[in-house]
Scaffold this active site. Structure first.
Site, PDB file in Angstrom:
ATOM      1  CB  CYS A  20      -5.268  -1.166   0.034  1.00 57.61           C
ATOM      2  SG  CYS A  20      -5.872   0.168  -0.368  1.00 57.61           S
ATOM      3  NE  ARG A  71      -3.315  -1.601   6.369  1.00 56.98           N
ATOM      4  CZ  ARG A  71      -3.519   0.027   6.029  1.00 56.98           C
ATOM      5  NH1 ARG A  71      -3.207   0.273   6.913  1.00 56.98           N
ATOM      6  NH2 ARG A  71      -4.256   0.688   5.571  1.00 56.98           N
TER       7      ARG A  71
HETATM    8  P1  FAD Z   1      -8.869 -11.996   7.551  1.00 60.15           P
HETATM    9  O1  FAD Z   1      -9.145 -11.202   7.308  1.00 60.15           O
HETATM   10  O2  FAD Z   1      -9.937 -12.994   8.290  1.00 60.15           O
HETATM   11  O3  FAD Z   1      -7.846 -12.449   8.800  1.00 60.15           O
HETATM   12  C1  FAD Z   1      -7.155 -11.262   8.077  1.00 60.15           C
HETATM   13  C2  FAD Z   1      -5.255 -12.216   8.546  1.00 60.15           C
HETATM   14  O4  FAD Z   1      -5.383 -12.311  10.237  1.00 60.15           O
HETATM   15  C3  FAD Z   1      -5.366 -13.620   8.368  1.00 60.15           C
HETATM   16  O5  FAD Z   1      -3.876 -13.980   8.269  1.00 60.15           O
HETATM   17  C4  FAD Z   1      -5.632 -14.118   9.647  1.00 60.15           C
HETATM   18  O6  FAD Z   1      -5.477 -15.950  10.053  1.00 60.15           O
HETATM   19  C5  FAD Z   1      -4.875 -13.756  10.520  1.00 60.15           C
HETATM   20  N1  FAD Z   1      -6.738 -13.820  11.748  1.00 60.15           N
HETATM   21  C6  FAD Z   1      -7.467 -13.319  12.217  1.00 60.15           C
HETATM   22  N2  FAD Z   1      -8.006 -14.194  13.894  1.00 60.15           N
HETATM   23  C7  FAD Z   1      -6.887 -13.980  14.051  1.00 60.15           C
HETATM   24  C8  FAD Z   1      -7.659 -14.512  15.078  1.00 60.15           C
HETATM   25  N3  FAD Z   1      -8.022 -14.549  15.781  1.00 60.15           N
HETATM   26  N4  FAD Z   1      -5.910 -14.992  15.430  1.00 60.15           N
HETATM   27  C9  FAD Z   1      -4.552 -14.705  15.070  1.00 60.15           C
HETATM   28  N5  FAD Z   1      -4.469 -14.841  13.534  1.00 60.15           N
HETATM   29  C10 FAD Z   1      -6.010 -13.726  13.108  1.00 60.15           C
HETATM   30  N6  FAD Z   1      -7.284  -2.764   5.827  1.00 60.15           N
HETATM   31  C11 FAD Z   1      -6.524  -1.164   7.031  1.00 60.15           C
HETATM   32  O7  FAD Z   1      -5.510  -2.073   7.995  1.00 60.15           O
HETATM   33  N7  FAD Z   1      -6.872  -0.304   6.896  1.00 60.15           N
HETATM   34  C12 FAD Z   1      -8.301  -0.224   6.456  1.00 60.15           C
HETATM   35  O8  FAD Z   1      -8.801   1.200   5.829  1.00 60.15           O
HETATM   36  C13 FAD Z   1      -9.125  -1.194   5.082  1.00 60.15           C
HETATM   37  N8  FAD Z   1     -10.180  -1.029   4.308  1.00 60.15           N
HETATM   38  C14 FAD Z   1     -10.623  -1.587   3.981  1.00 60.15           C
HETATM   39  C15 FAD Z   1     -12.174  -1.705   3.136  1.00 60.15           C
HETATM   40  C16 FAD Z   1     -13.116  -2.566   3.095  1.00 60.15           C
HETATM   41  C17 FAD Z   1     -13.749  -2.441   1.839  1.00 60.15           C
HETATM   42  C18 FAD Z   1     -12.285  -3.954   3.159  1.00 60.15           C
HETATM   43  C19 FAD Z   1     -12.979  -5.662   2.307  1.00 60.15           C
HETATM   44  C20 FAD Z   1     -11.134  -4.595   4.266  1.00 60.15           C
HETATM   45  C21 FAD Z   1     -10.393  -3.053   4.263  1.00 60.15           C
HETATM   46  N9  FAD Z   1      -8.947  -3.182   4.889  1.00 60.15           N
HETATM   47  C22 FAD Z   1      -8.682  -1.894   5.542  1.00 60.15           C
HETATM   48  C23 FAD Z   1      -8.336  -4.636   4.526  1.00 60.15           C
HETATM   49  C24 FAD Z   1      -9.597  -5.479   6.174  1.00 60.15           C
HETATM   50  O9  FAD Z   1     -10.568  -5.157   6.638  1.00 60.15           O
HETATM   51  C25 FAD Z   1      -8.025  -5.523   6.996  1.00 60.15           C
HETATM   52  O10 FAD Z   1      -6.682  -6.173   6.607  1.00 60.15           O
HETATM   53  C26 FAD Z   1      -8.766  -7.095   8.542  1.00 60.15           C
HETATM   54  O11 FAD Z   1      -7.390  -6.510   9.363  1.00 60.15           O
HETATM   55  C27 FAD Z   1      -8.877  -7.684   8.329  1.00 60.15           C
HETATM   56  O12 FAD Z   1      -9.681  -8.395   9.719  1.00 60.15           O
HETATM   57  P2  FAD Z   1     -10.603  -9.750   9.322  1.00 60.15           P
HETATM   58  O13 FAD Z   1     -10.539  -9.758  10.810  1.00 60.15           O
HETATM   59  O14 FAD Z   1     -11.355  -9.790   8.749  1.00 60.15           O
HETATM   60  O15 FAD Z   1      -8.950 -10.505   9.476  1.00 60.15           O
HETATM   61  N1  EPU Z   2      -4.867   8.506  -6.056  1.00 54.30           N
HETATM   62  C1  EPU Z   2      -4.034   8.637  -6.492  1.00 54.30           C
HETATM   63  N2  EPU Z   2      -5.568   7.445  -7.638  1.00 54.30           N
HETATM   64  C2  EPU Z   2      -5.999   6.714  -6.818  1.00 54.30           C
HETATM   65  C3  EPU Z   2      -5.698   6.408  -5.032  1.00 54.30           C
HETATM   66  C4  EPU Z   2      -5.017   7.462  -4.904  1.00 54.30           C
HETATM   67  O1  EPU Z   2      -4.331   9.118  -7.020  1.00 54.30           O
HETATM   68  O2  EPU Z   2      -6.570   5.065  -7.419  1.00 54.30           O
HETATM   69  C5  EPU Z   2      -3.712   9.184  -4.546  1.00 54.30           C
HETATM   70  C6  EPU Z   2      -4.971  10.375  -4.017  1.00 54.30           C
HETATM   71  O3  EPU Z   2      -5.507  11.456  -4.694  1.00 54.30           O
HETATM   72  C7  EPU Z   2      -3.410  10.874  -3.069  1.00 54.30           C
HETATM   73  C8  EPU Z   2      -2.980   9.332  -2.189  1.00 54.30           C
HETATM   74  O4  EPU Z   2      -2.884   8.928  -3.542  1.00 54.30           O
HETATM   75  O5  EPU Z   2      -3.656  11.959  -3.072  1.00 54.30           O
HETATM   76  C9  EPU Z   2      -3.263   8.748  -2.004  1.00 54.30           C
HETATM   77  O6  EPU Z   2      -5.017   8.247  -1.642  1.00 54.30           O
HETATM   78  P1  EPU Z   2      -5.658   8.130  -0.042  1.00 54.30           P
HETATM   79  O7  EPU Z   2      -6.389   8.951   0.938  1.00 54.30           O
HETATM   80  O8  EPU Z   2      -6.932   7.215  -1.005  1.00 54.30           O
HETATM   81  O9  EPU Z   2      -4.246   7.155   0.428  1.00 54.30           O
HETATM   82  P2  EPU Z   2      -4.715   5.386   0.125  1.00 54.30           P
HETATM   83  O10 EPU Z   2      -2.577   5.229   0.736  1.00 54.30           O
HETATM   84  O11 EPU Z   2      -4.446   5.403  -1.559  1.00 54.30           O
HETATM   85  C10 EPU Z   2      -4.724   4.062   2.594  1.00 54.30           C
HETATM   86  C11 EPU Z   2      -5.012   2.790   2.721  1.00 54.30           C
HETATM   87  C12 EPU Z   2      -6.339   2.344   3.106  1.00 54.30           C
HETATM   88  C13 EPU Z   2      -7.070   3.141   3.945  1.00 54.30           C
HETATM   89  C14 EPU Z   2      -7.225   5.122   3.160  1.00 54.30           C
HETATM   90  C15 EPU Z   2      -7.679   5.890   4.428  1.00 54.30           C
HETATM   91  C16 EPU Z   2      -3.172   0.917   2.680  1.00 54.30           C
HETATM   92  C17 EPU Z   2      -2.346   0.470   1.042  1.00 54.30           C
HETATM   93  N3  EPU Z   2      -4.189   1.935   1.932  1.00 54.30           N
HETATM   94  O12 EPU Z   2      -4.997   4.396   1.138  1.00 54.30           O
HETATM   95  O13 EPU Z   2      -6.095   1.387   3.321  1.00 54.30           O
HETATM   96  O14 EPU Z   2      -8.090   3.099   4.077  1.00 54.30           O
HETATM   97  O15 EPU Z   2      -5.112   5.342   3.199  1.00 54.30           O
HETATM   98  O16 EPU Z   2      -6.844   6.583   5.108  1.00 54.30           O
HETATM   99  O17 EPU Z   2      -2.158   1.695   3.172  1.00 54.30           O
HETATM  100  C18 EPU Z   2      -6.431  -1.116   2.555  1.00 54.30           C
HETATM  101  O18 EPU Z   2      -5.304  -1.467   3.917  1.00 54.30           O
HETATM  102  O19 EPU Z   2      -7.452  -2.442   2.927  1.00 54.30           O
HETATM  103  C19 EPU Z   2      -7.419   0.238   2.889  1.00 54.30           C
HETATM  104  C20 EPU Z   2      -8.454  -0.055   2.282  1.00 54.30           C
END
Ligand code: FAD
Ligand code: EPU
Length: 274
Positions: free
Chosen positions: A202, A155
């Site tokens: 997250c 990240r």
């Molecule tokens: P934004 O949220 O619009 O911006 C994020 C940052 O990037 C800001 O600082 C912005 O200025 C910068 N930025 C955006 N575009 C540009 C550009 N073209 N040039 C320079 N800077 C830029 N993230 C994960 O890593 N793993 C996950 O599994 C995950 N699951 C998610 C699930 C849900 C339901 C939601 C809502 C979010 C999740 N996220 C996850 C978070 C999010 O999707 C990521 O952080 C994603 O990379 C954000 O992209 P965005 O285009 O929405 O950027």
């Molecule tokens: N867990 C709990 N309780 C909870 C959540 C998780 O006990 O409420 C336990 C699960 O049971 C498991 C462990 O924690 O043993 C890990 O949980 P999970 O697999 O859900 O992964 P996570 O580490 O909580 C990360 C990323 C997610 C990504 C998932 C799937 C971060 C901060 N989060 O979650 O990314 O989708 O893995 O790979 O790195 C995001 O970054 O926005 C995001 C959603």
């Protein structure tokens, strides 16, 4: 000329909070030059943003349709794509083309530029796996920079100050649609427990070797609520907007969570305000 309008940023974020801003939609380099003449920030799909109720004083730049190359995505394993290309569609198309590399990002609702800026990912893979080069708008012009220069980590990406990612070069590994689908099924299964309602994913980064969601869960904080902002029952690291949450509600909830967990948690969300 860049298209400029006053907006409520809540309409441009997945968490659906955030006040007014001047939105600059840019279609080319000339528009970028115009838009960046005063302080600005860049918005992608708004899926990792916590925007203040008071809004944002800087201009908010959004890349327009010419930066969305979804339609021209073919079956090439090495290609340049505009930064406004939606990631979910790309993940799908790559699977159909039998190209491996993005399947770990299934379920991340970003555009490509935002996914690179955050080095989005899951434990199944992240943007850095496919990213080769980026094209940046920086210091009034376009520059190409190798992926290594961004020091991509969990990240984390380091962009030059003020840089706007305009295009990215991705390199896939040739595979088969079936194999990519099998890998995607595993990602899908891992995400099955995540909430489906309004959130920004997250809220906190995982501490090394642990899950912030687990820590918040263990502290008994699921269901904790301030106004319409709530810690999800499904996953402790998801903060939800149940309908009418404000940024102030979300901030108060995050502060309560941070005060009640045994280890410091670092925000993953980007906070925007004046
Ligand atoms: P934004 O949220 O619009 O911006 C994020 C940052 O990037 C800001 O600082 C912005 O200025 C910068 N930025 C955006 N575009 C540009 C550009 N073209 N040039 C320079 N800077 C830029 N993230 C994960 O890593 N793993 C996950 O599994 C995950 N699951 C998610 C699930 C849900 C339901 C939601 C809502 C979010 C999740 N996220 C996850 C978070 C999010 O999707 C990521 O952080 C994603 O990379 C954000 O992209 P965005 O285009 O929405 O950027
Ligand atoms: N867990 C709990 N309780 C909870 C959540 C998780 O006990 O409420 C336990 C699960 O049971 C498991 C462990 O924690 O043993 C890990 O949980 P999970 O697999 O859900 O992964 P996570 O580490 O909580 C990360 C990323 C997610 C990504 C998932 C799937 C971060 C901060 N989060 O979650 O990314 O989708 O893995 O790979 O790195 C995001 O970054 O926005 C995001 C959603």
């Amino acid at each position: 000329m860049a298209k400029v309008r006053q907006v409520e940023l809540k309409a441009f974020t997945t968490l659906k909070v955030g006040g007014p801003a001047e939105l600059w939609e840019v279609d080319d380099e000339a528009d970028l030059r115009e838009a960046t003449a005063e302080p600005y920030r860049v918005i992608g799909a708004g899926s990792n943003l916590l925007v203040a109720d008071e809004g944002v004083c800087d201009r908010v730049i959004r890349l327009g349709r010419p930066f969305n190359d979804m339609a021209s995505f073919g079956d090439r394993a090495d290609l340049w794509l505009g930064a406004a290309t939606p990631l979910p569609g790309l993940v799908r198309r790559a699977q159909r083309a039998g190209l491996s590399g993005l399947e770990g990002l299934l379920g991340v609702p970003a555009v490509v530029g935002g996914a690179v800026a955050m080095n989005a990912g899951t434990r199944f893979g992240e943007m850095s796996d496919t990213l080769q080069e980026v094209e940046l708008f920086v210091n009034g012009g376009l520059e190409r920079v190798p992926a290594e220069a961004l020091n991509l980590a969990y990240r984390h990406a380091e962009l030059p100050a003020g840089a706007v990612i305009t295009r990215v070069r991705l390199k896939f590994t040739p595979s088969t649609p079936e194999q990519v689908q099998t890998a995607m099924d595993a990602v899908d299964a891992a995400r099955a427990g995540q909430p489906k309602v309004k959130s920004a994913g997250c809220a906190f980064k995982n501490p090394a070797g642990d899950s912030a969601g687990r820590i918040i869960d263990q502290a008994g904080l699921k269901g904790l609520r301030v106004g319409d902002a709530m810690v999800a029952h499904e996953h402790g690291n998801f903060v939800l907007n149940l309908g009418a949450a404000t940024s102030a509600d979300v901030e108060e909830l995050l502060a309560q969570v941070q005060a009640r967990v045994p280890v410091p948690l670092q925000m993953e969300w980007r906070r925007w305000g004046c």
